[in-house]
Design a protein around this motif. Structure first.
Motif, PDB file in Angstrom:
ATOM      1  N   ASP A 123       0.840  -1.199   0.000  1.00 53.68           N
ATOM      2  CA  ASP A 123       0.000   0.000   0.000  1.00 53.68           C
ATOM      3  C   ASP A 123       0.876   1.251   0.000  1.00 53.68           C
ATOM      4  O   ASP A 123       2.016   1.234   0.488  1.00 53.68           O
ATOM      5  N   TYR A 124       0.315   2.342  -0.489  1.00 54.50           N
ATOM      6  CA  TYR A 124       1.015   3.627  -0.518  1.00 54.50           C
ATOM      7  C   TYR A 124       0.591   4.435   0.702  1.00 54.50           C
ATOM      8  O   TYR A 124      -0.577   4.780   0.855  1.00 54.50           O
ATOM      9  N   LEU A 125       1.553   4.724   1.569  1.00 59.74           N
ATOM     10  CA  LEU A 125       1.301   5.481   2.791  1.00 59.74           C
ATOM     11  C   LEU A 125       1.869   6.893   2.667  1.00 59.74           C
ATOM     12  O   LEU A 125       3.040   7.076   2.313  1.00 59.74           O
ATOM     13  N   TYR A 126       1.036   7.865   2.981  1.00 59.03           N
ATOM     14  CA  TYR A 126       1.433   9.271   2.936  1.00 59.03           C
ATOM     15  C   TYR A 126       1.160   9.901   4.296  1.00 59.03           C
ATOM     16  O   TYR A 126       0.238   9.493   5.002  1.00 59.03           O
ATOM     17  N   ARG A 127       1.947  10.896   4.626  1.00 63.75           N
ATOM     18  CA  ARG A 127       1.636  11.681   5.826  1.00 63.75           C
ATOM     19  C   ARG A 127       0.475  12.610   5.482  1.00 63.75           C
ATOM     20  O   ARG A 127       0.566  13.401   4.538  1.00 63.75           O
ATOM     21  N   THR A 128      -0.586  12.529   6.252  1.00 62.21           N
ATOM     22  CA  THR A 128      -1.801  13.267   5.925  1.00 62.21           C
ATOM     23  C   THR A 128      -1.548  14.770   5.872  1.00 62.21           C
ATOM     24  O   THR A 128      -2.061  15.468   4.993  1.00 62.21           O
ATOM     25  N   GLU A 129      -0.737  15.275   6.790  1.00 66.58           N
ATOM     26  CA  GLU A 129      -0.474  16.712   6.824  1.00 66.58           C
ATOM     27  C   GLU A 129       0.243  17.184   5.561  1.00 66.58           C
ATOM     28  O   GLU A 129       0.063  18.325   5.121  1.00 66.58           O
ATOM     29  N   GLU A 130       1.039  16.306   4.939  1.00 64.89           N
ATOM     30  CA  GLU A 130       1.733  16.686   3.713  1.00 64.89           C
ATOM     31  C   GLU A 130       0.761  16.725   2.527  1.00 64.89           C
ATOM     32  O   GLU A 130       0.857  17.605   1.666  1.00 64.89           O
ATOM     33  N   LEU A 131      -0.171  15.762   2.478  1.00 58.20           N
ATOM     34  CA  LEU A 131      -1.173  15.813   1.412  1.00 58.20           C
ATOM     35  C   LEU A 131      -2.072  17.033   1.561  1.00 58.20           C
ATOM     36  O   LEU A 131      -2.522  17.608   0.566  1.00 58.20           O
ATOM     37  N   ALA A 132      -2.350  17.415   2.791  1.00 57.62           N
ATOM     38  CA  ALA A 132      -3.238  18.547   3.040  1.00 57.62           C
ATOM     39  C   ALA A 132      -2.591  19.880   2.696  1.00 57.62           C
ATOM     40  O   ALA A 132      -3.298  20.875   2.449  1.00 57.62           O
ATOM     41  N   ALA A 133      -1.248  19.922   2.664  1.00 59.34           N
ATOM     42  CA  ALA A 133      -0.550  21.190   2.438  1.00 59.34           C
ATOM     43  C   ALA A 133       0.146  21.249   1.079  1.00 59.34           C
ATOM     44  O   ALA A 133       0.231  22.312   0.457  1.00 59.34           O
TER      45      ALA A 133
END
Length: 466
Positions: A123-133
């Motif tokens: 799975d592809y995991l991203y830091r949510t705060e980075e996607l939001a900004a």
């Protein structure tokens, strides 16, 4: 033994109690994946020891998820229950989509196993705060796409979606299908399943939202919160609205991701376009999941060996043994203490002359059990069986002697020889046995070969260890 029931939306509230607190960070540990892909997974579930146990049936093979431990749950109890079910039903023990960080625990638990860890599963995991900004130079491409989208559609805004009957959703699916160019059966099926999932947004299990532009939805997303991870199950955008996709990703993470550290945008299903897209969003990690195929010590055994004692020989069963072996297996007085009624497995099938012989050979071929023929001067007088593995280095052992040869110590001699061979040659850590409390001769025989390990309402239990 575990009792499974089909996993459907009807049990959604019960299942979400486990999934909403599950911190495995993998998409398979979510209600959405189980419902959306139920036609492939054929999932069923049981609750045991305060844990959720999910059994999938994929292309006819049973595979288990790693247990999800509920509040006050006992992981050891859940794993033991899975092992017991597999041993009782003769089903290979396969744990699939195991989180990578759980692998050391299982590797120390099971003496023999095979692990498969494939790239397309991750799975592809991203830091949510980075996607939001989308802050910093490395996200300049995403920002450029979003800025162009907002220039082209200055009225664009994100809107939560909570009503499955929202007419804007119906209009979006019509627009999307008009632009949908993929004709492969999997892509067509996935689109139908995505629409079905949006019909469940009123349950409270999922969060959904979309980008509005010019008075209509041009992109939609549906996700599920599992522990500290926002699992994005569905992301769709109109091809005609360039930039709507990254704008949706950013706005959705900003609106719904505040209490989630991670965003899981699932695996890429070996699709080149999906892989390229998911990598462009710069995942923090690829969340690995492994398949563990658990074996037993019998797997390394090429044939049933021959053992010799002072008076007896223990060998494989032979075709010439069929009459004597069938007579032993059909002796109801003996089988009363054997604890097994062949009629249960036979069901409506006819009882053939070779049924018991064929069954024993099939069990060994599948390495579920091993049957020794006990011989006195070459003649079959009984059998010793190793069966019911716990997959952790232990087998149960049983012995029965034909009534005309009882009372001479042959059972004790054969049982002890087989147990010693199992421990010191096969490599088991433990051999266990039990007898009905009313069966005093068996109790004396087992006590002479093994040490007592407990009792319950029905049985005396014994064990022998290295």
């Amino acid at each position: 033994m575990l009792q499974f029931q089909e996993l459907t939306a009807a049990q959604g509230d019960c299942l979400r109690r486990y999934y909403e607190a599950c911190d495995y960070r993998l998409c398979e540990y979510s209600l959405g994946v189980k419902l959306m892909w139920r036609g492939h997974l054929h999932p069923s579930f049981a609750e045991e020891a305060g844990c959720l146990i999910v059994r999938n049936c994929i292309e006819g093979e049973y595979v288990f998820d790693f247990p999800i431990v509920g509040e006050g749950g006992d992981l050891e109890g859940a794993l033991c229950a899975i092992e017991a079910w597999c041993a009782e039903t003769g089903t290979p023990l396969v744990l699939s989509v195991v989180p990578e960080d759980k692998l050391p625990l299982l590797a120390l638990r099971y003496p023999r196993f095979r692990v498969i860890n494939e790239r397309p599963w991750k799975d592809y995991l991203y830091r949510t705060e980075e996607l939001a900004a989308f802050a910093g130079r490395r996200y300049s491409g995403q920002r450029n796409h979003i800025n162009k989208f907002r220039r082209d559609f200055p009225d664009a805004e994100f809107t939560p979606l909570t009503d499955p009957q929202d007419p804007r959703l119906a209009a979006f699916w019509r627009d999307y299908e008009a632009e949908f160019h993929k004709t492969g059966p999997l892509a067509v099926q996935e689109l139908a399943l995505a629409q079905e999932m949006f019909s469940r947004i009123g349950t409270g299990w999922f969060c959904a939202g979309g980008m509005m532009a010019e008075g209509r939805l041009v992109a939609v997303c549906l996700a599920e919160k599992c522990g500290g991870t926002l699992v994005n199950h569905i992301e769709k955008a109109l091809y005609s609205h360039a930039g709507a996709y990254p704008a949706l990703v950013q706005a959705f993470a900003d609106h719904y991701g505040g209490d989630c550290q991670w965003c899981n945008r699932e695996d890429d299903a070996r699709d080149k376009g999906l892989r390229t897209s998911k990598l462009q969003y710069l995942p923090e990690a690829l969340a690995g999941k492994v398949r563990m195929e658990v074996g037993t010590e019998l797997d390394a055994l090429k044939a049933v060996p021959t053992l010799k004692t002072e008076r007896l020989t223990l060998t494989p069963l032979r075709k010439a043994d069929i009459p004597a072996y069938s007579a032993l297996c059909l002796d109801d007085d003996r089988n009363r203490w054997w604890g097994y009624d062949y009629r249960t497995d036979l069901g409506d099938k006819p009882l053939t002359d070779t049924y018991f012989y064929d069954d024993a050979r099939a069990d060994f071929a599948a390495r579920r059990a091993l049957n020794f023929a006990v011989r006195l001067k070459g003649k079959l007088i009984g059998e010793v069986v190793l069966y019911h593995p716990d997959f952790r280095g232990s087998f149960e052992q049983g012995c029965r002697i034909a009534p005309e040869y009882a009372g001479h110590g042959y059972g004790t001699e054969a049982f002890a020889a087989a147990a010693d061979w199992a421990l010191y040659h096969l490599g088991l850590a433990r051999v266990v046995a039990k007898c009905f409390k009313e069966n005093e001769p068996s109790r004396r025989m087992l006590a002479s070969c093994m040490r007592p390990s407990g009792e319950d309402e029905t049985y005396f239990h014994f064990e022998k260890t290295v």
